[in-house]
Design a protein around this motif. Structure first.
Motif, mmCIF file in Angstrom:
data_model
loop_
_atom_site.group_PDB
_atom_site.id
_atom_site.type_symbol
_atom_site.label_atom_id
_atom_site.label_comp_id
_atom_site.label_asym_id
_atom_site.label_seq_id
_atom_site.Cartn_x
_atom_site.Cartn_y
_atom_site.Cartn_z
ATOM 1 N N LYS A 170 29.668 30.629 29.139
ATOM 2 C CA LYS A 170 30.561 31.049 30.229
ATOM 3 C C LYS A 170 32.017 30.882 29.859
ATOM 4 C CE LYS A 170 31.767 28.176 33.456
ATOM 5 N NZ LYS A 170 31.899 27.256 34.614
ATOM 6 N N LEU A 171 32.822 31.665 30.526
ATOM 7 C CA LEU A 171 34.271 31.425 30.511
ATOM 8 C C LEU A 171 34.668 30.953 31.896
ATOM 9 C CD1 LEU A 171 34.025 34.501 28.821
ATOM 10 C CD2 LEU A 171 36.241 33.560 28.169
ATOM 11 N N GLY A 172 35.776 30.274 31.958
ATOM 12 C CA GLY A 172 36.353 29.879 33.235
ATOM 13 C C GLY A 172 37.853 30.034 33.169
ATOM 14 N N LYS A 221 41.996 31.930 39.895
ATOM 15 C CA LYS A 221 41.406 30.633 39.545
ATOM 16 C C LYS A 221 42.433 29.712 38.891
ATOM 17 C CE LYS A 221 38.056 28.978 39.249
ATOM 18 N NZ LYS A 221 37.064 28.081 39.846
ATOM 19 N N MET A 259 43.316 26.014 40.480
ATOM 20 C CA MET A 259 43.019 24.760 39.796
ATOM 21 C C MET A 259 44.236 24.162 39.092
ATOM 22 S SD MET A 259 40.142 24.833 40.999
ATOM 23 C CE MET A 259 39.929 23.097 40.611
ATOM 24 N N GLU A 308 31.612 30.877 43.600
ATOM 25 C CA GLU A 308 32.570 31.912 43.180
ATOM 26 C C GLU A 308 31.805 33.088 42.589
ATOM 27 O OE1 GLU A 308 34.910 29.542 40.444
ATOM 28 O OE2 GLU A 308 33.513 29.894 38.803
ATOM 29 N N GLU A 316 30.949 36.171 40.006
ATOM 30 C CA GLU A 316 31.050 36.315 38.545
ATOM 31 C C GLU A 316 30.549 37.680 38.093
ATOM 32 O OE1 GLU A 316 31.975 34.144 36.090
ATOM 33 O OE2 GLU A 316 32.273 32.321 37.271
ATOM 34 N N GLU A 333 28.429 31.908 40.783
ATOM 35 C CA GLU A 333 28.339 30.614 40.101
ATOM 36 C C GLU A 333 28.631 29.498 41.088
ATOM 37 O OE1 GLU A 333 31.150 29.537 36.933
ATOM 38 O OE2 GLU A 333 29.701 28.053 36.204
ATOM 39 N N ILE A 355 30.045 25.919 40.964
ATOM 40 C CA ILE A 355 30.721 24.947 40.106
ATOM 41 C C ILE A 355 30.764 23.616 40.845
ATOM 42 C CG2 ILE A 355 32.058 26.538 38.691
ATOM 43 C CD1 ILE A 355 34.414 26.130 40.607
ATOM 44 N N PHE A 406 37.717 16.998 42.786
ATOM 45 C CA PHE A 406 37.639 18.292 42.088
ATOM 46 C C PHE A 406 38.967 18.584 41.390
ATOM 47 C CE2 PHE A 406 34.242 21.625 42.703
ATOM 48 C CZ PHE A 406 34.593 22.421 41.629
ATOM 49 N N PHE A 426 41.495 18.041 37.905
ATOM 50 C CA PHE A 426 41.408 17.782 36.466
ATOM 51 C C PHE A 426 42.543 18.467 35.716
ATOM 52 C CE2 PHE A 426 38.290 21.138 37.761
ATOM 53 C CZ PHE A 426 38.999 22.245 37.336
ATOM 54 N N VAL A 435 38.466 19.362 32.129
ATOM 55 C CA VAL A 435 37.504 20.377 32.585
ATOM 56 C C VAL A 435 36.700 20.925 31.413
ATOM 57 C CG1 VAL A 435 39.165 22.306 32.592
ATOM 58 C CG2 VAL A 435 37.177 22.393 34.097
ATOM 59 N N THR A 472 33.202 22.776 31.833
ATOM 60 C CA THR A 472 33.881 23.722 32.739
ATOM 61 C C THR A 472 33.235 23.759 34.132
ATOM 62 O OG1 THR A 472 32.620 25.707 32.068
ATOM 63 C CG2 THR A 472 34.515 25.158 30.728
ATOM 64 N N SER A 473 32.847 22.574 34.611
ATOM 65 C CA SER A 473 32.315 22.391 35.978
ATOM 66 C C SER A 473 31.000 23.120 36.233
ATOM 67 C CB SER A 473 33.328 22.829 37.053
ATOM 68 O OG SER A 473 34.600 22.286 36.851
ATOM 69 N N GLY A 498 33.929 34.717 34.078
ATOM 70 C CA GLY A 498 34.898 33.929 34.860
ATOM 71 C C GLY A 498 35.071 34.529 36.239
ATOM 72 N N ALA A 499 35.396 33.687 37.205
ATOM 73 C CA ALA A 499 35.528 34.164 38.585
ATOM 74 C C ALA A 499 36.822 34.945 38.754
ATOM 75 C CB ALA A 499 35.486 32.989 39.553
HETATM 76 C C1 OOG Z 1 36.525 25.234 36.306
HETATM 77 C C2 OOG Z 1 35.480 26.293 36.083
HETATM 78 C C3 OOG Z 1 36.074 27.636 36.177
HETATM 79 C C4 OOG Z 1 35.693 30.057 36.542
HETATM 80 O O1 OOG Z 1 34.935 31.010 36.707
HETATM 81 O O2 OOG Z 1 36.919 30.157 36.622
HETATM 82 C C5 OOG Z 1 35.095 28.741 36.257
HETATM 83 C C6 OOG Z 1 36.703 24.956 37.758
HETATM 84 O O3 OOG Z 1 37.326 25.754 38.451
HETATM 85 O O4 OOG Z 1 36.212 23.912 38.209
HETATM 86 O O5 OOG Z 1 33.891 28.654 36.131
#
Ligand code: OOG
Ligand code: MG
Length: 261
Positions: A59-61, A67, A71, A104, A106, A137, A139, A146, A148, A153, A158-159, A230-231
């Motif tokens: 996965k990417l985040g 996002k 975060m 979120e 994806e 997803e 997370i 929550f 970081f 992370v 990546t949660s 990623g979301a």
């Molecule tokens: C990190 C994981 C991010 C996304 O899709 O951006 C992620 C977080 O937001 O806790 O999975």
């Protein structure tokens, strides 16, 4: 001082197993480097695979502005999708198994062929893709509140916690991925809308970045894997009875319900 990767991996795994928040590693360790963070992530995965889990994908985040702003971390991150984290369609998320989950939408690539960096392009990603499907997803950062920094992370995979994958999909060049749409709803209220272009301009470009990142560590994206790009919208808390719905153009609708407390 050298960072003990195995120690921090066990620290995070205890948070997962005992469903409790842990203090961010960077509050306890000065100058945690990105390389150390990925080494902790690798050690955490090794512990999970050592208990019989397998890998379903990667996965990417933090690939969208939505996002990154939510975060407060402005760089993409890469992680793993353990097979045990993949829920069947219709299977509720059990809140009792998680700490403070969020959900979120994806865009998910299902790979027909392996992808090995370096030098992987978005075009190579499309060539290697069987189909693109929608997903949701779940997370669940293991960190207090929550909250970081970038290395935290990464270390915490990546949660990643759970994922639901839709069944309707499109072939890689059937539609323009940058204009694929997503409407995200919580209990019927729209909380976010986005298109594929929200993911660093092109979701396939994100997957290429991930393949190139893995290439640096002698790893690859395997045939048959799912890869989350990623979301595209911000994440929303999943609390008792929450129904989260992601409506995609061309990719159908994916829904998940939270059960328990
Ligand atoms: C990190 C994981 C991010 C996304 O899709 O951006 C992620 C977080 O937001 O806790 O999975
Ligand atoms: Mg995500």
């Amino acid at each position: 001082m050298a960072i003990d990767h195995a120690y921090w991996a066990a620290y995070l795994l205890a948070g997962i197993d005992e469903r409790r928040e842990v203090q961010a590693i960077t509050k306890q360790v000065d100058d945690l480097s990105i390389d150390d963070a990925y080494a902790i992530q690798a050690a955490l995965l090794e512990l999970q695979l050592g208990r019989g889990d397998t890998l379903a994908g990667a996965k990417l985040g933090l690939t969208s502005a939505a996002k990154q702003e939510q975060m407060g971390v402005s760089e993409p991150v890469y992680g793993w999708v353990p097979a045990a984290s993949v829920l069947d369609s219709g299977q509720p998320v059990q809140l009792g198994e998680l700490i403070h989950p969020r959900c979120e939408p994806e865009f998910v690539f299902v790979l027909a062929e392996a992808l090995s960096g370096p030098g992987v392009t978005a075009n190579d990603v499309l060539d290697a893709t069987d189909k693109i499907v929608g997903g949701i997803e779940i997370i669940d950062s293991r960190y207090e509140a929550f909250s970081f920094t970038l290395p935290d992370v990464i270390a915490d995979n990546t949660s990643a916690a759970r994922v639901i994958i839709g069944s309707a999909g499109v072939a890689p060049r059937e539609v323009d991925l940058t204009t694929l749409g997503c409407v995200f709803e919580i209990d019927g209220d729209v909380t976010g809308t986005a298109t594929g272009a929200a993911l660093l301009g092109d979701p396939a470009e994100c997957v290429a970045m991930l393949a190139n990142h893995l290439g640096k560590h002698g790893q690859e994206l395997a045939a048959g894997w799912i890869v989350m790009a990623g979301a595209a919208t911000d994440a929303r808390p999943l609390t008792a009875g929450t129904v989260a719905t992601a409506r995609y153009s061309h990719l159908g609708t994916v829904t998940v319900t939270a059960q328990g407390t």
